[in-house]
Design a protein around this motif. Structure first.
Motif, mmCIF file in Angstrom:
data_model
loop_
_atom_site.group_PDB
_atom_site.id
_atom_site.type_symbol
_atom_site.label_atom_id
_atom_site.label_comp_id
_atom_site.label_asym_id
_atom_site.label_seq_id
_atom_site.Cartn_x
_atom_site.Cartn_y
_atom_site.Cartn_z
ATOM 1 N N ASN A 58 0.801 -1.221 0.000
ATOM 2 C CA ASN A 58 0.000 0.000 0.000
ATOM 3 C C ASN A 58 0.836 1.275 0.000
ATOM 4 N N LEU A 59 2.148 1.180 -0.137
ATOM 5 C CA LEU A 59 2.999 2.343 -0.357
ATOM 6 C C LEU A 59 3.292 2.418 -1.853
ATOM 7 N N ASP A 60 3.193 3.618 -2.432
ATOM 8 C CA ASP A 60 3.309 3.702 -3.887
ATOM 9 C C ASP A 60 4.055 4.948 -4.340
ATOM 10 N N THR A 61 4.353 4.955 -5.638
ATOM 11 C CA THR A 61 4.939 6.103 -6.316
ATOM 12 C C THR A 61 3.889 6.644 -7.280
ATOM 13 N N GLN A 62 3.566 7.928 -7.167
ATOM 14 C CA GLN A 62 2.492 8.528 -7.954
ATOM 15 C C GLN A 62 3.032 9.677 -8.804
ATOM 16 N N ALA A 63 2.405 9.842 -9.960
ATOM 17 C CA ALA A 63 2.859 10.884 -10.890
ATOM 18 C C ALA A 63 1.693 11.678 -11.435
ATOM 19 N N ALA A 64 1.883 12.994 -11.519
ATOM 20 C CA ALA A 64 1.014 13.876 -12.285
ATOM 21 C C ALA A 64 1.695 14.090 -13.628
ATOM 22 N N VAL A 65 0.957 13.921 -14.727
ATOM 23 C CA VAL A 65 1.582 13.827 -16.053
ATOM 24 C C VAL A 65 0.813 14.658 -17.079
ATOM 25 N N ARG A 66 1.569 15.173 -18.053
ATOM 26 C CA ARG A 66 0.956 15.844 -19.198
ATOM 27 C C ARG A 66 1.856 15.670 -20.411
ATOM 28 N N PRO A 67 1.325 15.163 -21.544
ATOM 29 C CA PRO A 67 2.128 15.133 -22.774
ATOM 30 C C PRO A 67 2.548 16.554 -23.137
ATOM 31 N N ASN A 68 3.778 16.721 -23.637
ATOM 32 C CA ASN A 68 4.258 18.079 -23.927
ATOM 33 C C ASN A 68 4.466 18.359 -25.412
ATOM 34 N N GLY A 69 4.188 17.369 -26.276
ATOM 35 C CA GLY A 69 4.272 17.601 -27.714
ATOM 36 C C GLY A 69 5.680 17.759 -28.251
ATOM 37 N N THR A 70 6.694 17.414 -27.447
ATOM 38 C CA THR A 70 8.086 17.513 -27.887
ATOM 39 C C THR A 70 8.712 16.117 -27.863
ATOM 40 N N THR A 71 10.013 16.068 -28.025
ATOM 41 C CA THR A 71 10.717 14.786 -27.918
ATOM 42 C C THR A 71 11.387 14.628 -26.552
ATOM 43 N N GLY A 119 6.684 9.532 -27.280
ATOM 44 C CA GLY A 119 6.748 10.987 -27.339
ATOM 45 C C GLY A 119 7.173 11.584 -26.014
ATOM 46 N N GLY A 120 7.209 12.900 -25.976
ATOM 47 C CA GLY A 120 7.626 13.593 -24.765
ATOM 48 C C GLY A 120 6.472 13.831 -23.809
ATOM 49 N N PHE A 121 6.791 13.904 -22.534
ATOM 50 C CA PHE A 121 5.800 14.242 -21.515
ATOM 51 C C PHE A 121 6.507 14.830 -20.306
ATOM 52 N N ASP A 122 5.740 15.543 -19.515
ATOM 53 C CA ASP A 122 6.229 16.083 -18.255
ATOM 54 C C ASP A 122 5.591 15.300 -17.114
ATOM 55 N N ALA A 123 6.367 15.005 -16.076
ATOM 56 C CA ALA A 123 5.844 14.262 -14.939
ATOM 57 C C ALA A 123 6.425 14.809 -13.641
ATOM 58 N N TYR A 124 5.544 14.984 -12.674
ATOM 59 C CA TYR A 124 5.979 15.324 -11.324
ATOM 60 C C TYR A 124 5.615 14.142 -10.429
ATOM 61 N N ILE A 125 6.592 13.659 -9.655
ATOM 62 C CA ILE A 125 6.439 12.405 -8.917
ATOM 63 C C ILE A 125 6.628 12.617 -7.417
ATOM 64 N N GLU A 126 5.741 12.014 -6.652
ATOM 65 C CA GLU A 126 5.912 11.916 -5.201
ATOM 66 C C GLU A 126 5.750 10.457 -4.810
ATOM 67 N N SER A 127 6.502 10.019 -3.792
ATOM 68 C CA SER A 127 6.500 8.601 -3.445
ATOM 69 C C SER A 127 6.475 8.384 -1.948
ATOM 70 N N THR A 128 5.738 7.361 -1.535
ATOM 71 C CA THR A 128 5.808 6.886 -0.153
ATOM 72 C C THR A 128 6.675 5.634 -0.062
ATOM 73 N N VAL A 129 7.195 5.174 -1.221
ATOM 74 C CA VAL A 129 8.147 4.061 -1.240
ATOM 75 C C VAL A 129 9.539 4.670 -1.140
ATOM 76 N N LEU A 130 10.015 4.826 0.079
ATOM 77 C CA LEU A 130 11.260 5.556 0.285
ATOM 78 C C LEU A 130 12.447 4.786 -0.272
ATOM 79 N N PRO A 131 13.404 5.483 -0.903
ATOM 80 C CA PRO A 131 14.613 4.808 -1.381
ATOM 81 C C PRO A 131 15.316 4.095 -0.233
#
Length: 405
Positions: A58-71, A119-131
């Protein structure tokens, strides 16, 4: 491929949105999640194409994502600088070994090889799975990037096991770590699964129907709080020494070697490969059998039998696999201390074992509910606040996530 989605809490959505806006100047268009994993059975058997029991947690890594139309793939993990990869340049780079860009580039490269127009995309990631938590933050990250590319650019053509294989490819070929496939498979598929890696291209994955929450025991992971950054050679030595045993029989992995022939050749193997390599092979042979017995115990409701096998696994890892104390370490033996604490606070009840890679990682314990408060307090007092993590098994693997409500 249709997948069960997972709901994101409003609090986490808000945090992901804020992080995405801060780094990319707009709001994301979609969200994704990939869980950490726990190894229930099969310590260091996956890289020998053996059998494992594993579960998403139940600990996970989550991302908010948006394609950016680039490479450009641009990824920001909370607290870390941006990693940027150009998808027109998808060959391994020596300077990227052991870095996040290597994992991103490797996942994208494998999708490209499979015919995906990445293709290209932008992602912001937060995680409760600690390194370093022993729950495989790297596999969760690889699966997360794989699920994003699969959804955005490949019409979800890749199956969950294929996404796991893509993650392993990235880690082996681009990141430079000779890992097995268990971590990625558990994260990608979800739930509790028995996996047989005999066919490396098509591992046999079977769900195991068992509710740990109904056993009166908590599933705990204890962080030894040790630094494993300088232990790459220790981890790599295990598959390397097993490979030396296999070479004596003209085989690639230990599951291809006849166990009776191994014992008949023991004098020769000791002379050629050394005793530690021989003992590590002894562990893998017995651990593979144990996984089958563990799954059978769970499926027939014999939880005590399962706990007995967990203890056997722990003893085998300590005595034969020898992945508790790094070679030559005298003053710092953190994993051994963590194991001793489990034995002390459990007092013969429950079960505990080395978890995952070992050496400086984590211990797994099944703790009776009536002992849980004292067990957790004792572990945290000795190793540091938050060293003892209480987990539950997550049914979903890597998925697209949706905000609650």
């Amino acid at each position: 491929m249709t997948r069960t989605q997972i709901e994101l809490s409003q609090q986490r959505v808000s945090a992901l949105n804020a992080g995405f806006r801060q780094n990319f100047g707009c709001l994301p268009s979609c969200y994704f999640s990939a869980p950490g994993r726990t190894e229930i059975g099969g310590n260091h058997t996956d890289h020998q194409r053996g059998r494992v029991l594993a579960a998403a947690v139940n600990l996970d890594t989550q991302a908010a994502v948006r394609p950016n139309g680039t490479t450009a793939i641009r990824v920001v993990s909370k607290g870390y600088p941006m990693s940027q990869v150009d998808v027109t340049e998808l060959t391994p780079r020596p300077e990227e070994v052991n870095t996040t860009p290597a994992l991103i580039r490797g996942v994208a490269a494998r999708f490209r090889q499979l015919g995906c127009d990445v293709g290209g995309f932008d992602a912001y990631i937060e995680s409760t799975v600690l390194p370093g938590s022993g729950l495989s933050s790297s596999a969760a990250f690889e699966v997360l990037i794989g699920v994003i590319i699969n959804c955005l650019f490949f019409q979800e053509k890749a199956t969950q096991p294929e996404i796991a294989q893509i993650g392993q490819y990235a880690e082996n070929v681009f990141f430079g770590k000779p890992c097995g496939l268990m971590d990625q498979t558990a994260s990608a598929v979800g739930g509790l699964v028995a996996i047989d890696f005999a066919d490396k291209e098509h591992p046999l994955i079977r769900p195991v129907d068992f509710d740990f929450s109904a056993t009166g025991h908590a599933l705990c992971i204890i962080d030894s709080q040790a630094d494993h950054a300088d232990l790459t050679d220790e981890y790599a030595a295990i598959p390397a020494e097993l490979k030396s045993i296999c070479a004596c029989f003209g085989k690639e992995v230990l599951t291809q070697v006849d166990e009776a022939a191994f014992y008949e050749a023991l004098p020769t193997l000791r002379a050629k490969c050394g005793d530690r390599a021989v003992l590590r092979a002894v562990h893998v042979f017995s651990e593979n059998r144990r996984v089958t017995r563990q799954a059978a115990c769970l499926e027939r409701g014999d939880f005590q039998g399962f706990l007995d096998l967990i203890r056997e696994s722990g003893y085998s890892s300590y005595m034969y696999l020898q992945n508790v104390v790094p070679a030559g370490y005298v003053s710092h033996q953190s994993m051994a201390v963590a194991l001793s604490l489990c034995q002390h606070y459990l007092g013969g009840k429950g079960a505990f074992r080395v978890h995952g890679g070992g050496f400086a990682g984590t211990v797994q314990a099944f703790v009776p509910f009536e002992l849980l408060d004292g067990f957790r307090a004792g572990i945290d007092a000795a190793l540091g606040e938050g060293a003892c993590h209480i987990l539950s098994i997550r049914p979903q693997g890597g998925v697209m996530a949706v905000p609650q409500g």
